[in-house]
Design an enzyme around this catalytic site. Structure first.
Site, PDB file in Angstrom:
ATOM      1  CG  HIS A  64      -0.299  -0.097   2.550  1.00  0.00           C
ATOM      2  ND1 HIS A  64      -0.858  -0.798   3.603  1.00  0.00           N
ATOM      3  CD2 HIS A  64       0.854   0.454   3.036  1.00  0.00           C
ATOM      4  CE1 HIS A  64      -0.074  -0.670   4.661  1.00  0.00           C
ATOM      5  NE2 HIS A  64       0.970   0.081   4.347  1.00  0.00           N
TER       6      HIS A  64
ATOM      7  CG  HIS B 150       0.377   3.823   7.954  1.00  0.00           C
ATOM      8  ND1 HIS B 150      -0.652   3.214   7.287  1.00  0.00           N
ATOM      9  CD2 HIS B 150       1.479   3.093   7.659  1.00  0.00           C
ATOM     10  CE1 HIS B 150      -0.190   2.173   6.598  1.00  0.00           C
ATOM     11  NE2 HIS B 150       1.093   2.074   6.815  1.00  0.00           N
TER      12      HIS B 150
ATOM     13  CG  HIS C 270       8.129  -1.653   4.201  1.00  0.00           C
ATOM     14  ND1 HIS C 270       7.301  -2.717   4.441  1.00  0.00           N
ATOM     15  CD2 HIS C 270       7.378  -0.548   4.465  1.00  0.00           C
ATOM     16  CE1 HIS C 270       6.106  -2.286   4.826  1.00  0.00           C
ATOM     17  NE2 HIS C 270       6.129  -0.970   4.864  1.00  0.00           N
TER      18      HIS C 270
ATOM     19  CD  GLU D  20       2.803  -1.861   6.630  1.00  0.00           C
ATOM     20  OE1 GLU D  20       2.737  -0.708   7.063  1.00  0.00           O
ATOM     21  OE2 GLU D  20       2.980  -2.101   5.419  1.00  0.00           O
TER      22      GLU D  20
HETATM   23  C1  DHB Z   1       6.224   2.980   2.289  1.00  0.00           C
HETATM   24  C2  DHB Z   1       5.646   1.737   2.576  1.00  0.00           C
HETATM   25  C3  DHB Z   1       4.585   1.662   3.473  1.00  0.00           C
HETATM   26  O1  DHB Z   1       3.969   0.486   3.811  1.00  0.00           O
HETATM   27  C4  DHB Z   1       4.074   2.804   4.070  1.00  0.00           C
HETATM   28  O2  DHB Z   1       3.024   2.680   4.901  1.00  0.00           O
HETATM   29  C5  DHB Z   1       4.648   4.037   3.792  1.00  0.00           C
HETATM   30  C6  DHB Z   1       5.732   4.131   2.907  1.00  0.00           C
HETATM   31  C7  DHB Z   1       7.361   3.107   1.310  1.00  0.00           C
HETATM   32  O3  DHB Z   1       7.939   2.102   0.882  1.00  0.00           O
HETATM   33  O4  DHB Z   1       7.682   4.249   0.942  1.00  0.00           O
HETATM   34 FE    FE Z   2       2.526   0.760   5.546  1.00  0.00          FE
END
Ligand code: DHB
Ligand code: FE
Length: 280
Positions: free
Chosen positions: A12, A59, A193, A240
């Site tokens: 997302h 978030h 991530h 996540e």
């Molecule tokens: C990114 C990924 C995410 O899941 C998020 O909530 C905000 C940013 C990213 O990779 O930039």
């Molecule tokens: Fe996220």
């Protein structure tokens, strides 16, 4: 009779929404990413779900660190999007189905999952970006929505195992609704991530590919990880993945994979997509 017609897992990442707003989808960085969603959109066009249950993590737009439910569900007639500071255009409100939400709340409470009930709920990029990605041409949203938030921000987080079990209870609750809905369940976020700290930028492609494989036929393998394991293996935002486990649990014991994709990196993330149908 209400049926779950399928489940979709998707990252997302806000940059996806920005690329759409800036009409960059044909650019080399983005072309393959958006191309992968074409068959998913065709599937949605053919199956025509009437309701999307969107499992995501807030978030900070709706809940913040001071008050953070483990699981929360919208029970409103509509859900507003608002500016989070990513530069994304604010999208029109999403229609809800409050009666269906209350049915899910009652069934889930009876199955020992007590949710925070939100009769007002702002939805952030975790909800909005996948909706825009799946229905890019929509003048008005073709499905009513039920947002479900899982805390993946403020520790302690619900365990992967609890999220898979929550999904199983959610699937039963959805299919016990006496209406005549066709429901698609979205699990958004991930895959690996890390947006902050010393390992910022960390991505684990082999683990992401392992997750994309195991979640289809052996989700319990992923449910056996602790949150700490997921952080080590997939970065601080790697948990996540639990939203995908909720989606997978809702589909029941066996599923058929129709589409999958993995693109790395998209922004800071190993970006995954999976389209699953319940196996008969
Ligand atoms: C990114 C990924 C995410 O899941 C998020 O909530 C905000 C940013 C990213 O990779 O930039
Ligand atoms: Fe996220």
């Amino acid at each position: 009779m209400t049926r779950i017609v399928g489940g979709i897992g998707t990252s997302h990442i806000p940059a996806i929404g920005l690329a759409m707003a800036r009409k960059q989808i044909e650019e080399p960085y983005w072309r393959a990413f958006f191309e992968a969603y074409r068959p998913v959109r065709a599937w949605l066009e053919a199956v025509k779900p009437t309701v999307a249950v969107v499992v995501y993590n807030d978030h900070g737009l709706n809940f913040f660190l001071d008050k953070m439910p483990a699981f929360a569900i919208g029970a409103a007639h509509e859900y507003r999007n608002a500016d989070e500071g990513w530069g994304l255009p604010t999208l029109p409100s999403f229609p809800g189905n409050a009666a269906f939400s209350w049915h899910l709340i009652e069934q889930l409470a009876a199955a020992d999952f007590d949710l925070t009930t939100c009769q007002e709920m702002l939805v952030d990029h975790g909800f909005v970006v996948p909706m825009q990605l799946l229905w890019p041409q929509a003048k008005s949203w073709p499905v009513r929505t039920i947002p479900i938030h899982v805390n993946t921000v403020q520790h302690p987080l619900p365990t992967p195992r609890r999220c898979l079990k929550f999904g199983e209870a959610l699937g039963k609750a959805i299919e016990s609704w006496p209406g005549n809905e066709r429901v698609v369940v979205l699990g958004t976020g991930g895959l690996s991530h890390q947006l902050d700290g010393q390992r910022a930028g960390f991505i684990n492609k082999p683990f992401d590919l392992f997750c994309l494989e195991k979640i289809v036929d052996a989700p319990e393998v992923l449910a056996n990880y602790s949150i700490r394991d997921l952080i080590e293996l997939a970065g601080t935002q790697g948990p996540e993945l639990v939203q995908w486990l909720v989606m997978r649990g809702a589909l029941g014991p066996s599923v058929r994979k129709l589409e999958s994709n993995y693109q790395v990196p998209i922004s800071n993330t190993g970006s995954g997509m999976l389209l699953l149908e319940k196996a008969a």
